[in-house]
Design a protein around this motif. Structure first.
Motif, PDB file in Angstrom:
ATOM      1  N   VAL A 210    -124.418 -42.050  29.944  1.00 14.56           N
ATOM      2  CA  VAL A 210    -124.295 -42.740  28.225  1.00 14.56           C
ATOM      3  C   VAL A 210    -125.105 -43.899  28.527  1.00 14.56           C
ATOM      4  N   ARG A 211    -125.544 -44.751  29.207  1.00 19.62           N
ATOM      5  CA  ARG A 211    -127.004 -46.062  29.041  1.00 19.62           C
ATOM      6  C   ARG A 211    -127.792 -45.116  29.196  1.00 19.62           C
TER       7      ARG A 211
ATOM      8  N   LEU B 241    -125.346 -39.710  19.539  1.00 15.60           N
ATOM      9  CA  LEU B 241    -125.442 -38.876  20.946  1.00 15.60           C
ATOM     10  C   LEU B 241    -123.649 -38.363  20.731  1.00 15.60           C
ATOM     11  N   VAL B 242    -124.029 -36.407  20.825  1.00 19.11           N
ATOM     12  CA  VAL B 242    -123.170 -35.896  21.142  1.00 19.11           C
ATOM     13  C   VAL B 242    -122.593 -34.893  22.003  1.00 19.11           C
ATOM     14  N   SER B 243    -121.113 -35.276  22.552  1.00 23.31           N
ATOM     15  CA  SER B 243    -121.021 -35.055  23.719  1.00 23.31           C
ATOM     16  C   SER B 243    -119.005 -34.146  23.960  1.00 23.31           C
TER      17      SER B 243
ATOM     18  N   VAL C 254    -119.016 -37.682  17.538  1.00 26.55           N
ATOM     19  CA  VAL C 254    -119.896 -38.303  17.948  1.00 26.55           C
ATOM     20  C   VAL C 254    -120.289 -39.800  18.135  1.00 26.55           C
ATOM     21  N   HIS C 255    -121.390 -40.204  18.669  1.00 25.60           N
ATOM     22  CA  HIS C 255    -121.444 -41.529  18.024  1.00 25.60           C
ATOM     23  C   HIS C 255    -122.876 -41.960  18.055  1.00 25.60           C
TER      24      HIS C 255
ATOM     25  N   VAL D 228    -125.234 -33.394  25.339  1.00 29.85           N
ATOM     26  CA  VAL D 228    -124.315 -33.047  26.136  1.00 29.85           C
ATOM     27  C   VAL D 228    -123.349 -32.501  26.302  1.00 29.85           C
ATOM     28  N   ALA D 229    -123.992 -31.140  26.086  1.00 28.75           N
ATOM     29  CA  ALA D 229    -122.526 -30.343  25.966  1.00 28.75           C
ATOM     30  C   ALA D 229    -121.715 -29.589  27.525  1.00 28.75           C
TER      31      ALA D 229
END
Length: 201
Positions: free
Chosen positions: A131-132, A144-146, A198-199, A114-115
């Motif tokens: 997010v969900r 998940l990378v934002s 990073v999650h 998600v950039a």
């Protein structure tokens, strides 16, 4: 109505693409996000580009051998992406209600990127839902990378999302923080106006 649509009127696809094309011609590196993601998962991994825009990140990842899907709400941005890479799967959808199954896409992505300040530009009050939905698109253990700005110097609009609130939404969705950086070049995060998080699911 997304903050992005309020800002652009949903008609900025060609101008947006032209700006990055000019940067690339000038010798600027425009592939930091793709390089960052490629360091996290091997070629062949499934990647969802959430808020893919004109496809700059996803097209590069596809060139590197990743199995990519792009999703965005802005039809003008998707029109450019489809013109540049008609062979890749592009979908128009609201990330807050993103349902891979409804699009015929398997919800087992290895990485969701998600950039482009997407989390600061979605509709007010929808970050938790975004997010969900993106967490639901990940396989167990997926990432998940934002990356998004946290102050006006790094954003085209006043910030409404703090890093603390974002972290709370991630925790509520069952995500665990793996690492956080100040740039897509993986510089250490020590505070400041931009964060790449990073999650892991």
């Amino acid at each position: 109505m997304s903050r992005w649509n309020d800002l652009t009127g949903g008609t900025s696809g060609e101008d947006y693409a032209a700006r990055f094309a000019a940067l690339a011609r000038s010798g600027k590196d425009v592939h930091g996000e793709a390089r960052f993601c490629a360091a996290l998962v091997p070629p062949g991994a499934r990647v969802l580009d959430a808020g893919c825009g004109t496809g700059r990140v996803m097209i590069r990842l596809a060139e590197l051998g990743y199995d990519c899907v792009g999703v965005d709400l802005d039809a003008s941005m998707l029109a450019v992406a489809r013109q540049q890479a008609p062979q890749l799967p592009w979908f128009q959808a609201d990330l807050a209600a993103f349902d891979p199954d409804a699009l015929g896409v398997a919800a087992d992505f290895d990485l969701v990127v998600v950039a482009g300040n997407v989390f600061q530009l979605v509709a007010e009050g929808t970050v938790a839902a975004v997010v969900r939905s993106l967490t639901g698109a990940l396989r167990p253990g997926g990432l998940l990378v934002s990356g998004f700005g946290l102050d006006e110097a790094h954003l085209p609009v006043p910030p409404t999302l703090t890093l603390g609130r974002y972290e709370g939404h991630c925790e509520a969705a069952g995500l665990t923080l793996v690492d956080r950086f100040a740039t897509w070049d993986a510089d250490p995060y020590e505070g400041g106006g931009y964060a790449v998080s990073v999650h892991r699911r």
